[in-house]
Design a protein around this motif. Structure first.
Motif, PDB file in Angstrom:
ATOM      1  N   ASN B 432       0.833  -1.209   0.000  1.00 47.93           N
ATOM      2  CA  ASN B 432       0.000   0.000   0.000  1.00 47.93           C
ATOM      3  C   ASN B 432       0.867   1.259   0.000  1.00 47.93           C
ATOM      4  O   ASN B 432       0.587   2.237  -0.695  1.00 47.93           O
ATOM      5  CB  ASN B 432      -0.920   0.003   1.225  1.00 47.93           C
ATOM      6  CG  ASN B 432      -2.073   0.994   1.087  1.00 47.93           C
ATOM      7  OD1 ASN B 432      -3.026   0.746   0.373  1.00 47.93           O
ATOM      8  ND2 ASN B 432      -1.938   2.151   1.751  1.00 47.93           N
ATOM      9  N   ASP B 433       1.950   1.212   0.794  1.00 46.53           N
ATOM     10  CA  ASP B 433       2.828   2.371   0.915  1.00 46.53           C
ATOM     11  C   ASP B 433       3.530   2.651  -0.417  1.00 46.53           C
ATOM     12  O   ASP B 433       3.633   3.799  -0.851  1.00 46.53           O
ATOM     13  CB  ASP B 433       3.872   2.129   2.018  1.00 46.53           C
ATOM     14  CG  ASP B 433       3.225   1.673   3.317  1.00 46.53           C
ATOM     15  OD1 ASP B 433       2.165   2.229   3.662  1.00 46.53           O
ATOM     16  OD2 ASP B 433       3.752   0.754   3.968  1.00 46.53           O
ATOM     17  N   VAL B 434       3.998   1.591  -1.061  1.00 52.59           N
ATOM     18  CA  VAL B 434       4.703   1.762  -2.340  1.00 52.59           C
ATOM     19  C   VAL B 434       3.739   2.292  -3.406  1.00 52.59           C
ATOM     20  O   VAL B 434       4.066   3.221  -4.154  1.00 52.59           O
ATOM     21  CB  VAL B 434       5.339   0.426  -2.785  1.00 52.59           C
ATOM     22  CG1 VAL B 434       5.918   0.542  -4.188  1.00 52.59           C
ATOM     23  CG2 VAL B 434       6.428   0.008  -1.790  1.00 52.59           C
ATOM     24  N   ALA B 435       2.520   1.743  -3.438  1.00 51.99           N
ATOM     25  CA  ALA B 435       1.540   2.196  -4.438  1.00 51.99           C
ATOM     26  C   ALA B 435       1.193   3.664  -4.215  1.00 51.99           C
ATOM     27  O   ALA B 435       1.072   4.443  -5.169  1.00 51.99           O
ATOM     28  CB  ALA B 435       0.282   1.333  -4.359  1.00 51.99           C
ATOM     29  N   MET B 436       1.058   4.063  -2.942  1.00 54.64           N
ATOM     30  CA  MET B 436       0.735   5.457  -2.639  1.00 54.64           C
ATOM     31  C   MET B 436       1.877   6.374  -3.072  1.00 54.64           C
ATOM     32  O   MET B 436       1.655   7.439  -3.666  1.00 54.64           O
ATOM     33  CB  MET B 436       0.459   5.614  -1.136  1.00 54.64           C
ATOM     34  CG  MET B 436      -0.092   6.983  -0.768  1.00 54.64           C
ATOM     35  SD  MET B 436      -0.105   7.254   1.023  1.00 54.64           S
ATOM     36  CE  MET B 436      -1.530   6.325   1.499  1.00 54.64           C
ATOM     37  N   ALA B 437       3.115   5.956  -2.793  1.00 46.08           N
ATOM     38  CA  ALA B 437       4.267   6.785  -3.145  1.00 46.08           C
ATOM     39  C   ALA B 437       4.382   6.942  -4.656  1.00 46.08           C
ATOM     40  O   ALA B 437       4.706   8.018  -5.156  1.00 46.08           O
ATOM     41  CB  ALA B 437       5.546   6.177  -2.569  1.00 46.08           C
ATOM     42  N   LYS B 438       4.092   5.873  -5.393  1.00 49.97           N
ATOM     43  CA  LYS B 438       4.144   5.967  -6.860  1.00 49.97           C
ATOM     44  C   LYS B 438       3.131   6.980  -7.373  1.00 49.97           C
ATOM     45  O   LYS B 438       3.417   7.780  -8.261  1.00 49.97           O
ATOM     46  CB  LYS B 438       3.872   4.593  -7.495  1.00 49.97           C
ATOM     47  CG  LYS B 438       5.065   3.662  -7.387  1.00 49.97           C
ATOM     48  CD  LYS B 438       4.796   2.330  -8.077  1.00 49.97           C
ATOM     49  CE  LYS B 438       6.072   1.496  -8.052  1.00 49.97           C
ATOM     50  NZ  LYS B 438       5.829   0.081  -8.343  1.00 49.97           N
ATOM     51  N   ASP B 439       1.930   6.940  -6.790  1.00 47.84           N
ATOM     52  CA  ASP B 439       0.895   7.871  -7.226  1.00 47.84           C
ATOM     53  C   ASP B 439       1.283   9.306  -6.871  1.00 47.84           C
ATOM     54  O   ASP B 439       1.036  10.238  -7.630  1.00 47.84           O
ATOM     55  CB  ASP B 439      -0.441   7.522  -6.573  1.00 47.84           C
ATOM     56  CG  ASP B 439      -1.577   8.336  -7.160  1.00 47.84           C
ATOM     57  OD1 ASP B 439      -1.987   8.031  -8.289  1.00 47.84           O
ATOM     58  OD2 ASP B 439      -2.015   9.312  -6.509  1.00 47.84           O
ATOM     59  N   MET B 440       1.902   9.475  -5.713  1.00 53.09           N
ATOM     60  CA  MET B 440       2.333  10.802  -5.289  1.00 53.09           C
ATOM     61  C   MET B 440       3.321  11.394  -6.278  1.00 53.09           C
ATOM     62  O   MET B 440       3.199  12.547  -6.683  1.00 53.09           O
ATOM     63  CB  MET B 440       2.965  10.698  -3.906  1.00 53.09           C
ATOM     64  CG  MET B 440       3.530  11.990  -3.399  1.00 53.09           C
ATOM     65  SD  MET B 440       5.274  12.188  -3.848  1.00 53.09           S
ATOM     66  CE  MET B 440       5.575  13.819  -3.187  1.00 53.09           C
ATOM     67  N   VAL B 441       4.303  10.591  -6.655  1.00 50.57           N
ATOM     68  CA  VAL B 441       5.304  11.090  -7.592  1.00 50.57           C
ATOM     69  C   VAL B 441       4.636  11.454  -8.916  1.00 50.57           C
ATOM     70  O   VAL B 441       4.888  12.519  -9.482  1.00 50.57           O
ATOM     71  CB  VAL B 441       6.430  10.056  -7.795  1.00 50.57           C
ATOM     72  CG1 VAL B 441       7.368  10.496  -8.902  1.00 50.57           C
ATOM     73  CG2 VAL B 441       7.198   9.856  -6.496  1.00 50.57           C
ATOM     74  N   ALA B 442       3.727  10.584  -9.380  1.00 49.21           N
ATOM     75  CA  ALA B 442       3.038  10.849 -10.650  1.00 49.21           C
ATOM     76  C   ALA B 442       2.233  12.152 -10.563  1.00 49.21           C
ATOM     77  O   ALA B 442       2.254  12.974 -11.487  1.00 49.21           O
ATOM     78  CB  ALA B 442       2.124   9.674 -11.001  1.00 49.21           C
ATOM     79  N   THR B 443       1.528  12.362  -9.429  1.00 50.75           N
ATOM     80  CA  THR B 443       0.735  13.579  -9.265  1.00 50.75           C
ATOM     81  C   THR B 443       1.628  14.809  -9.264  1.00 50.75           C
ATOM     82  O   THR B 443       1.338  15.812  -9.921  1.00 50.75           O
ATOM     83  CB  THR B 443      -0.063  13.516  -7.939  1.00 50.75           C
ATOM     84  OG1 THR B 443      -0.889  12.361  -7.965  1.00 50.75           O
ATOM     85  CG2 THR B 443      -0.923  14.758  -7.751  1.00 50.75           C
ATOM     86  N   CYS B 444       2.740  14.748  -8.510  1.00 50.43           N
ATOM     87  CA  CYS B 444       3.628  15.907  -8.414  1.00 50.43           C
ATOM     88  C   CYS B 444       4.226  16.238  -9.775  1.00 50.43           C
ATOM     89  O   CYS B 444       4.293  17.406 -10.169  1.00 50.43           O
ATOM     90  CB  CYS B 444       4.739  15.656  -7.391  1.00 50.43           C
ATOM     91  SG  CYS B 444       4.121  15.628  -5.711  1.00 50.43           S
ATOM     92  N   VAL B 445       4.654  15.216 -10.504  1.00 50.72           N
ATOM     93  CA  VAL B 445       5.256  15.438 -11.815  1.00 50.72           C
ATOM     94  C   VAL B 445       4.235  16.107 -12.739  1.00 50.72           C
ATOM     95  O   VAL B 445       4.548  17.048 -13.477  1.00 50.72           O
ATOM     96  CB  VAL B 445       5.755  14.097 -12.400  1.00 50.72           C
ATOM     97  CG1 VAL B 445       6.057  14.223 -13.885  1.00 50.72           C
ATOM     98  CG2 VAL B 445       6.985  13.616 -11.633  1.00 50.72           C
ATOM     99  N   GLU B 446       2.979  15.660 -12.656  1.00 52.17           N
ATOM    100  CA  GLU B 446       1.929  16.233 -13.498  1.00 52.17           C
ATOM    101  C   GLU B 446       1.677  17.703 -13.136  1.00 52.17           C
ATOM    102  O   GLU B 446       1.585  18.565 -14.020  1.00 52.17           O
ATOM    103  CB  GLU B 446       0.648  15.405 -13.317  1.00 52.17           C
ATOM    104  CG  GLU B 446      -0.374  15.634 -14.396  1.00 52.17           C
ATOM    105  CD  GLU B 446      -1.603  14.756 -14.209  1.00 52.17           C
ATOM    106  OE1 GLU B 446      -1.714  14.088 -13.154  1.00 52.17           O
ATOM    107  OE2 GLU B 446      -2.451  14.758 -15.115  1.00 52.17           O
ATOM    108  N   VAL B 447       1.590  17.982 -11.829  1.00 48.37           N
ATOM    109  CA  VAL B 447       1.348  19.357 -11.383  1.00 48.37           C
ATOM    110  C   VAL B 447       2.476  20.268 -11.879  1.00 48.37           C
ATOM    111  O   VAL B 447       2.236  21.375 -12.371  1.00 48.37           O
ATOM    112  CB  VAL B 447       1.231  19.415  -9.839  1.00 48.37           C
ATOM    113  CG1 VAL B 447       1.321  20.853  -9.332  1.00 48.37           C
ATOM    114  CG2 VAL B 447      -0.064  18.765  -9.372  1.00 48.37           C
ATOM    115  N   ILE B 448       3.707  19.792 -11.754  1.00 47.90           N
ATOM    116  CA  ILE B 448       4.860  20.602 -12.150  1.00 47.90           C
ATOM    117  C   ILE B 448       4.807  20.900 -13.647  1.00 47.90           C
ATOM    118  O   ILE B 448       4.930  22.049 -14.085  1.00 47.90           O
ATOM    119  CB  ILE B 448       6.181  19.863 -11.801  1.00 47.90           C
ATOM    120  CG1 ILE B 448       6.352  19.783 -10.283  1.00 47.90           C
ATOM    121  CG2 ILE B 448       7.380  20.551 -12.450  1.00 47.90           C
ATOM    122  CD1 ILE B 448       7.411  18.780  -9.827  1.00 47.90           C
TER     123      ILE B 448
END
Lengths: 183, 542
Positions: B432-448
């Motif tokens: 769960n932690d790894v899946a959440m972290a992957k989504d976080m990185v994807a979201t941040c990259v998109e926002v940037i």
């Protein structure tokens, strides 16, 4: 004036210029490294470090460099109090520099020309992300402490970074540029 | 020799630990007319003297190094103890700050209310806590903007502190994504730092950016600068600093606390008798002391349900800012903004719970955001300055999924100087932690990218090795619940098995959202104290 009183005055809306000698200060007391008597380094080693740090952060159109900022003083002082392991890393680094200059140019670092010193640093820095030799491993060690010392010096903070913080402000201005406020 | 320690050692309530939870309990109980002893292992520090980030690094260097510190600025972190636990598993950390006020001295001040959805798996609902959030925010002096977010409710706010340019461009990215139907928000941080000049309780912030090193004018809320002085003023609080609890003493029935033993800095042992004991030693230390005493653990849940926040960082560069003014970005320390509102309404199919992203920027030379530009010479100088002027850091924070693999127990091999076993902190990340972290990185990259920026750095591959835990945000080891079989304390923080034992720190959290724990810790400890004061007034404490 007690700082607490100063803040009362600021709170009351009075403008008070911060005294450069008071605790609110970006000033440095870095001595002129030309006359500095090192404690960790020998005199010759200190001149070597001073030259290397100036190559890493040189005086140029942007600002004066590591030498003028007193970086050598900062590094020597940190290493004077550092643990044996950190001290040994610097001793090894200096030894690998001397060995390289000897084998490359057949002379001591202090007898080498500025061009030869530039060539040496180019060799040191060529594998920054994955250093493989003693010489290459020393580069990130040297660079990290050089940057820390420079960023915390008065020249590094103000003339290089253009930072004018570490002062008391009545309000925080933040970003007010119209072009940054829109979608 | 120390006969005075035998005088008047009986109190209505003894509180152990003076951090966010213990400090507010001392204030609430003393104000209710209850005679309180507050026992703190550390000493009282003086703002601006024991810590002060304002001097010159070069001027202070010698003195600081001589005293054994590497940081050239006196910081409250000089008083933190990092070796007071044994780490097992995925690199757990535990920062204790032994001083009056505890870790409220070094906290960032981030004060975010948990929302209605966050209390779903608790034995209490948001509406029960809301009045205590109100009280806490009034006492603490919290700034923020009224954003109208349903699951991070607005509070009693002083005027917000503006974002810097790079943060505004992240906000631009979020607004553009929202315009396309994405659900997220980008808001001003909310911090326990007063900004309204008319406010009387503490000095208004002067925006020097030293919050986490310790606020040298006591503007930022700490236990030491607000509730404890107010409690002392009532005349009902006895403060015992440099006093380390070494034993919880039980009545012969084994079901009631009689008092504690503690050791003073001179090595003397002393004792206190109390009608009720409040433990507020931190999530790890409170559980440790309960395990050492072997009490309040009929459920077997003490030390279990441990969780904290974990995260990864993504760094953005906005090239359009290359020529922005040399600036003073200090403000209220690094993080002025927050990406939030993700997966509140509709969960992500790949993981449970959600995360938030603390965003910051600035050019403070003491903590330059980017130091690893490659190369040397004038090119390096130019590149490094460019990167720092244009950068923003996005720092993710999400809860570690609770599992049987993450807990604390006692280390019988390593003991503290009083012979008590140190706590062992076990941490094991899961899918769960790894899946959440992957989504976080994807979201941040998109926002940037949508905001017009470039990604300067992001974790190349997310595994359990790339996650790092927040050593200050542990919760859950003394879980609250209605069923004594599955929880340690009741909905007010009173131990199921030991009716005169109460817990006032974040260890009582029944579930953990993405939001920072301290404001809720303070609200719950205040609520616990009111409940305890009621019992005491009814004469039911014995």
């Amino acid at each position: 004036m007690e700082r607490r009183e100063l803040f009362k005055l600021l709170g009351a809306g009075l403008v008070v210029a911060c005294d450069g000698a008071a605790q609110y200060s970006n000033e440095t007391l870095a001595p002129d490294v030309s006359n500095y008597k090192p404690r960790f380094f020998s005199d010759q080693e200190f001149v070597t470090i001073d030259a290397l740090t100036e190559i890493i952060i040189p005086a140029d159109g942007q600002s004066p460099g590591a030498h003028a900022a007193g970086v050598g003083f900062y590094i020597d002082t940190v290493l004077h109090y550092a643990d044996a392991q950190e001290q040994q890393a610097w001793r090894n680094g200096l030894a690998s520099i001397e060995a390289t200059v000897q084998s490359k140019f057949g002379k001591a670092f202090l007898s080498s020309s500025p061009t030869e010193q530039d060539q040496l640093v180019a060799v040191m820095a060529r594998n920054e992300r994955a250093p493989a030799t003693d010489l290459e491993r020393f580069f990130p060690i040297l660079k990290t402490l050089t940057l820390e010392a420079f960023a915390l010096s008065k020249i590094g903070m103000t003339q290089y970074l253009g930072y004018y913080g570490n002062i008391a402000q009545q309000e925080f201005p933040g970003c007010t540029h119209p072009e940054h406020q829109t979608i | 020799m120390h006969n005075e320690s035998r005088v008047n050692r009986t109190f209505d309530v003894c509180i152990v630990g003076s951090g966010p939870g213990g400090g507010i309990a001392a204030y609430a109980l003393a104000s209710a007319g209850i005679r309180v002893a507050l026992v703190e292992a550390g000493s009282r520090l003086h703002a601006g003297i024991d810590y002060n980030g304002h001097g010159s690094a070069y001027a202070q260097l010698e003195e600081r190094l001589k005293a054994g510190h590497r940081n050239p600025f006196p910081s409250v972190l000089d008083f933190s103890e990092r070796n007071h636990f044994t780490a097992v598993g995925d690199r757990p950390g535990h920062s204790l700050l032994k001083a009056l006020g505890g870790r409220s001295l070094c906290w960032a001040g981030h004060s975010l209310r948990f929302g209605p959805a966050d209390f779903k798996r608790w034995p209490i609902v948001y509406e029960e806590v809301a009045p205590y959030y109100d009280r806490a925010e009034r006492l603490m002096g919290v700034y923020g903007s009224r954003d109208g977010l349903w699951n991070m409710p607005d509070g009693i706010f002083q005027k917000p502190v503006r974002m810097r340019c790079p943060e505004m461009l992240l906000k631009r990215g979020v607004l553009r994504l929202k315009a396309k139907g994405r659900v997220m928000d980008f808001v001003t941080q909310r911090k326990a730092i007063p900004t309204d000049h008319g406010w009387k309780r503490r000095p208004t912030c002067h925006y020097c950016g030293q919050c986490m090193n310790g606020c040298d004018i006591d503007s930022k809320y700490t236990s030491a600068n607000t509730p404890i002085p107010l409690a002392l003023r009532t005349g009902n609080l006895t403060l015992l600093t440099e006093s380390t609890m070494t034993r919880i003493v039980m009545e012969t029935d084994g079901r009631h606390v009689r008092g504690i033993e503690y050791v003073r800095s001179n090595g003397d042992t002393a004792d206190i008798q109390c009608k009720a004991l409040v433990l507020a030693c931190s999530t790890i230390e409170t559980a440790r002391h309960l395990l050492i005493a072997g009490i309040a653990n009929a459920s077997g849940q003490v030390g279990k349900n441990l969780t904290s926040h974990f995260g990864v960082d993504v760094i953005a560069i906005f090239p359009e800012l290359r020529n922005r003014d040399a600036s003073n970005d200090d403000g209220t320390d690094y993080f002025h903004s927050l990406l939030t509102g993700l997966y509140w309404d509709k969960p992500n199919p790949n993981f449970e719970m959600t995360y938030q992203v603390q965003c910051g920027a600035g050019l403070n030379p003491k903590n330059l955001g980017i130091r690893d530009a490659p190369g040397y010479g004038s090119t390096f100088k130019r590149q490094l300055r460019y990167l720092n002027v244009c950068h923003a850091v996005m720092d993710m924070q999400g809860p570690v999924a609770v599992s049987p693999n993450t807990y604390i127990d006692l280390d019988l091999e390593r003991r503290d100087r009083h012979g008590l076993p140190l706590p062992r902190v076990h941490l094991k990340y899961g899918p769960n932690d790894v899946a959440m972290a992957k989504d976080m990185v994807a979201t941040c990259v998109e926002v940037i990218r949508v905001g017009g920026g470039e990604v300067y750095s992001q974790p190349t591959e997310i595994t359990t090795d790339t996650l790092s835990v927040d050593p200050n945000h542990w919760v859950g080891t003394v879980k609250m619940g209605t069923d004594p079989k599955h929880s340690v304390v009741n909905r007010f923080g009173q131990a199921h098995d030991v009716p005169n034992l109460f817990v006032g720190d974040s260890s009582v959290f029944a579930a953990y959202p993405e939001k920072n724990p301290t404001l809720t810790n303070i609200a719950l400890s205040w609520r616990m104290s009111d409940y305890l004061a009621d019992i005491a007034k009814k004469g039911e404490l014995g």
